[in-house]
Design an enzyme around this catalytic site. Structure first.
Site, PDB file in Angstrom:
ATOM      1  CG  HIS A  40      -0.083   0.097  -4.589  1.00  0.00           C
ATOM      2  ND1 HIS A  40      -0.508  -0.270  -3.351  1.00  0.00           N
ATOM      3  CD2 HIS A  40       1.251  -0.116  -4.630  1.00  0.00           C
ATOM      4  CE1 HIS A  40       0.520  -0.727  -2.665  1.00  0.00           C
ATOM      5  NE2 HIS A  40       1.597  -0.640  -3.410  1.00  0.00           N
ATOM      6  CG  ASP A  68       2.848  -0.900   2.934  1.00  0.00           C
ATOM      7  OD1 ASP A  68       1.663  -0.533   3.065  1.00  0.00           O
ATOM      8  OD2 ASP A  68       3.256  -1.549   1.966  1.00  0.00           O
ATOM      9  CB  CYS A  71      12.348   0.990  -2.346  1.00  0.00           C
ATOM     10  SG  CYS A  71      11.407  -0.141  -1.338  1.00  0.00           S
ATOM     11  CD  GLU A 129       6.532  -3.404   2.779  1.00  0.00           C
ATOM     12  OE1 GLU A 129       6.273  -2.351   2.188  1.00  0.00           O
ATOM     13  OE2 GLU A 129       6.483  -4.511   2.230  1.00  0.00           O
TER      14      GLU A 129
HETATM   15  C1  PEP Z   1       6.368   0.796   0.432  1.00  0.00           C
HETATM   16  O1  PEP Z   1       5.492   0.291   1.137  1.00  0.00           O
HETATM   17  O2  PEP Z   1       6.996   1.839   0.744  1.00  0.00           O
HETATM   18  C2  PEP Z   1       6.736   0.169  -0.856  1.00  0.00           C
HETATM   19  C3  PEP Z   1       7.784   0.565  -1.542  1.00  0.00           C
HETATM   20  O3  PEP Z   1       5.918  -0.809  -1.338  1.00  0.00           O
HETATM   21  P1  PEP Z   1       4.464  -0.520  -1.952  1.00  0.00           P
HETATM   22  O4  PEP Z   1       4.329   0.981  -2.104  1.00  0.00           O
HETATM   23  O5  PEP Z   1       4.381  -1.222  -3.242  1.00  0.00           O
HETATM   24  O6  PEP Z   1       3.568  -1.070  -0.913  1.00  0.00           O
HETATM   25 MG    MG Z   2       4.802  -1.696   0.680  1.00  0.00          MG
END
Ligand code: PEP
Ligand code: MG
Length: 575
Positions: A195, A460, A507, A436
């Site tokens: 993140h 994920d 996403c 995910e």
């Molecule tokens: C992902 O896991 O691809 C996602 C979009 O969520 P995050 O990156 O915030 O875990």
């Molecule tokens: Mg995620």
């Protein structure tokens, strides 16, 4: 002498500037001689700092919400309170000041070492491990003394372009540093979809992680060239290198300006297939960038970032204002708010006890269901904001039918409460689930039966399919989006959702990687959501794509289990 370090480039672009080192507060403490007439004042500073931390811990204790995790969290705070009140720390630090005539910070740091040495002598391995808690408590006291609000402190800042160099940064640290306007971020640790990297991308700042020794090899004030695309840092560059990179910087800028012309162009492939490109945001202020990129909506609002970088939780009204602000600024375009995905690397409180496997622990929807009061506050805020524009609710990390049922029950409960209070909201608000976890991708029917839309979180999904911690640089080379297992799960999810006519988005970071645009189109994806800075580059790729030529090659890639062949076929697809 000029030298280069190589890491993983996580946010493209070139920056040239001076190194600004950050470190943990405990490493920053310097010795100061305090004259006898000022000793009493120094003692008072010490007492005030301990009292401030005592208040801080008490306030945290008082704000614990009811729930299964609360007892454990309470015990953790009690332990920190005990350490704080241990005479070896507080009373002895005072005695140290009086005896040595030194500053309070120095005295506390010395007593920390004494206390840690005592813990190291203990036979019980559990108690021995508590020395990490001692460090955390001392960090709090030092922060109170030094007046640093956050987890890390900046050693020096000068005018001009500053490049932040740290051993590691948490997502909350990066949020804290966004207001300092650094021109690049460099860290020793971290993975490409951590993140911390995601925020650096959303800030559109060149960044490199996994540099391993940057913090120890780079000196404060060193002149640096950062190439975030190639993952290279040049320390003390000569004039030729500087001239070369300045030229590259100009070319990149020109390229960016050219892309801007695509902002209002319809996103359609060569064969006339319409595609939607949405933006991912972390904070309400990111909406400006999303709008500038010409996004068709917000495909992912990582709402948990409203919770980071602060000691308390935002209440219902504060959250409502944040959500309303986003939906209003999007002027009728859809906004997908993901309920908070806290836990793993995004902890509410950075000093909170970290589980042995946080990514597999009480994270995302699991935490929300375990803390229903906190969840209700967020759901009510989102529902209230839905009165002001098109909002959808997205649930992170769902893995079972029972979780879906409990989540929908919680949403109904929040709706009932609002109806009872005659507070308006969108009765038909759509609820979607993130795919995910492999278990979700393999049991899609229940998701499609009960939810209105799906969103594939590839960051994920890759982590959990390959058992690779996405934030751990030591296994970063194994984190592979092109692994056949990952590609099959992604393609299967898209195909199944398309067949069932359930809208599906990707996403995760894959959606913003132009080398995957054609492959995802070939799998049948028509909705992408990505960090805004990448949206126009993906649009250019869509405009150049011809589906009849892409689909057979995408199928061939899916049938292969040979990584080399997959790479060659992908190059052909993109050629
Ligand atoms: C992902 O896991 O691809 C996602 C979009 O969520 P995050 O990156 O915030 O875990
Ligand atoms: Mg995620």
């Amino acid at each position: 002498m000029s030298f280069a370090l190589h890491g993983v480039g996580v946010s493209g672009g070139i920056a040239i500037g001076h190194a600004c080192l950050v470190s943990h507060a405990a490493l920053e403490v310097t010795y100061r001689l305090v004259p006898p007439e000022r000793i009493d004042g120094e003692m008072l500073r010490l007492d005030a700092a301990f009292a401030a931390v005592r208040d801080e811990l008490d306030a945290m204790h008082a704000s614990i919400a009811e729930g299964p995790a609360s007892a454990e969290y309470g015990a953790f705070l009690d332990l920190h309170r005990m350490i704080l009140d241990d005479p070896t720390l507080s009373t002895a630090a005072g005695a140290h000041i009086a005896q040595h005539g030194c500053n309070a910070e120095w005295a506390v740091a010395q007593q920390m070492n004494v206390l840690i040495a005592q813990f190291e002598q203990v036979e019980d391995p559990y108690l021995r491990e508590r020395k990490a808690d001692v460090t955390q408590v001392v960090e709090r006291v030092l922060k109170a003394l030094l007046g640093h609000p956050g987890h890390v402190s900046v050693a020096s800042r000068r005018d001009g372009d500053n490049i932040l160099v740290a051993h590691d940064l948490s997502p909350a640290d990066v949020i804290q540093y966004r207001r300092h306007r650094f021109s690049a971020f460099l860290t020793d640790l971290g993975g490409s979809t951590s993140h911390t990297a995601i925020i650096a991308r959303s800030l559109n700042i060149p960044s490199i992680v996994a540099l391993h020794h940057a913090r120890s090899l780079i000196r404060d004030g060193d002149l640096l060239i950062v190439d975030g695309t190639q993952g290279v840092v040049i320390i003390a560059p000569d004039s030729r290198a500087l001239a070369e990179y300045r030229l590259r910087q100009e070319r990149l800028e020109l390229e960016k300006q050219k892309l801007k012309r695509l902002k209002t162009t319809a996103t359609v492939t060569l064969d006339g297939t319409a595609v939607e490109l949405h933006a991912n945001i972390e904070l309400p202020q990111d909406v400006e960038q999303a709008r500038e990129s010409g996004a068709a909506g917000i495909g992912l609002f990582r709402s948990e970032f409203l919770f980071l970088d602060r000691a308390d939780l935002p209440d219902e009204d504060e959250q409502f204002e944040a959500y309303r602000k986003v939906v209003r600024k999007m002027r009728g375009l859809p906004v997908t708010i993901r309920t908070f995905d806290l836990g793993a690397d995004k902890n509410l409180d950075s000093s909170r006890r970290v589980a042995a496997n946080p990514a597999l622990g009480l994270r995302a929807i699991r935490l929300s269901l375990a803390e229903p009061q906190m969840f209700q506050v967020q759901l009510r805020a989102i529902l209230r904001a839905s009165q002001h524009g098109p909002i959808r609710i997205l649930i992170p990390m769902l893995s079972s039918a029972a979780e879906i049922a409990q989540t929908l029950h919680q949403i109904e409960r929040a709706k009932d409460g609002l109806r009872h209070e005659r507070i308006p909201f969108d009765e038909d608000i759509e609820v979607g689930g993130m795919i995910e976890v492999p278990a979700a991708a393999l049991c899609l029917e229940v998701f499609m039966r009960r939810l209105d839309f799906l969103s594939i979180g590839t960051n994920d999904l890759i982590q959990y399919t390959l058992a690779i911690d996405r934030a751990d640089d030591s296994v970063a080379h194994l984190y592979d989006a092109m692994h056949p297992a990952v590609l099959r799960l992604v393609a299967h999810t898209i195909r199944s959702a398309n067949r069932a006519k359930v809208p599906v988005t990707v996403c995760g970071e894959l959606a913003g990687d132009v080398s995957f645009t054609r492959l995802l189109l070939g799998f049948g994806l028509r909705i992408f959501s990505m960090y805004p800075a990448q949206l126009l580059a993906v649009k250019r790729e869509v405009l150049r794509s011809d589906l009849p030529g892409i689909v057979p090659l995408a199928r061939k890639i899916l049938r292969s289990d040979d990584p080399e062949k997959i790479r060659t076929l992908l190059q052909r697809l993109n050629g």
